[in-house]
Write an enzyme that holds these catalytic residues in place. Sequence first.
Site, PDB file in Angstrom:
ATOM      1  N   GLU A  90       0.823  -1.213   0.000  1.00 55.78           N
ATOM      2  CA  GLU A  90       0.000   0.000   0.000  1.00 55.78           C
ATOM      3  C   GLU A  90       0.858   1.264   0.000  1.00 55.78           C
ATOM      4  OE1 GLU A  90      -3.011   0.168  -0.695  1.00 55.78           O
ATOM      5  OE2 GLU A  90      -3.621  -1.918  -0.489  1.00 55.78           O
ATOM      6  N   TYR A  93      -6.516   6.339   3.992  1.00 54.61           N
ATOM      7  CA  TYR A  93      -6.714   5.255   3.039  1.00 54.61           C
ATOM      8  C   TYR A  93      -5.927   4.006   3.462  1.00 54.61           C
ATOM      9  CZ  TYR A  93      -5.877   2.076  -0.669  1.00 54.61           C
ATOM     10  OH  TYR A  93      -5.745   0.896  -1.349  1.00 54.61           O
ATOM     11  N   ASP A 143     -10.361   4.975  -2.255  1.00 48.46           N
ATOM     12  CA  ASP A 143      -9.279   5.611  -3.013  1.00 48.46           C
ATOM     13  C   ASP A 143      -9.898   6.340  -4.207  1.00 48.46           C
ATOM     14  OD1 ASP A 143      -9.929   3.656  -4.835  1.00 48.46           O
ATOM     15  OD2 ASP A 143      -7.880   2.945  -5.129  1.00 48.46           O
TER      16      ASP A 143
END
Length: 289
Positions: free
Chosen positions: A34, A117, A135
């Site tokens: 991520e 996020y 997102d």
Amino acid sequence: MIDSVELLAWYEHAQRDLPWRRPGVSAWQILVSEFMLQQTPVARVEPIWLAWVARWPTPSATAGASAADVLRAWGKLGYPRRAKRLHECATVIAAEHDDVVPDDVDTLLSLPGVGAYTARAVACFAYRHRVPVVDTNVRRVVARTVHGREDAGSPSARDLDDVAALLPDGPQAPVFSVALMELGATVCTARAPRCGVCPLSRCTWRSRGFPAGTGPPRRTQRYAGTDRQVRGRLLDVLRDNTFPVSRAELDLAWTTDTAQRDRALDSLLVDGLVEQTADGRFALAGEGD
Ligand code: SF4
């Protein structure tokens, strides 16, 4: 509207085989993916992520590496402050969380480099929690299917509520979240949505005849000639040298605009990505550690 049955059935056969989605990948390794995927395409992340998790499979292994090695391994993924923050994040998890990535959003949010996020993505994808993950791709799909607008507009607190309202109950919630992101990344794209192969039969934007967006026209992000490019060139020189280099060597990396080069080098020093040695030469941060 988004019919979860339609979306999940599509995802079952259309999902990309991405290494961080495979069985056996740890929460730490998902967190690394991520960090890397923020503003960087999958194709560029994949080889770097594979090498990274093979070399540093745990937070403590990453924390034990020098900052310079971490910056070197980050390679040309761009936005290298992310590498520094990932290293700091690993250090905190190793020292304060028994080398285990926390599973709740609030604790995740307290970690260096972990924003709204990423915290929810890790809670959802690594720990299968039912939390909305929002997102850019998800915001766009929701804008089109639910609100009938081409673009999502500026991010707002409502985005989380919108997605939370769509999540199915039970164990399918995390799969729904990743499927929604996948649809936005591969079918309902910003510039050329492929409505002909879209699994969602009830899309408000489509049923209204695709009204044009009212937001400002999309701008293509320029890279050539920007300070980002100059910073990248300077870091390339330092990555290729395990010993400090002189200012003259560094200057050769960008001769077009010396003021821009000085500004880029200053910003790298301020960001803590580059250090100056006592004799005035330059090295990646932590090179001597
Ligand atoms: S029908 Fe078209 S616009 Fe609507 S969600 Fe599918 S790809 Fe996007």
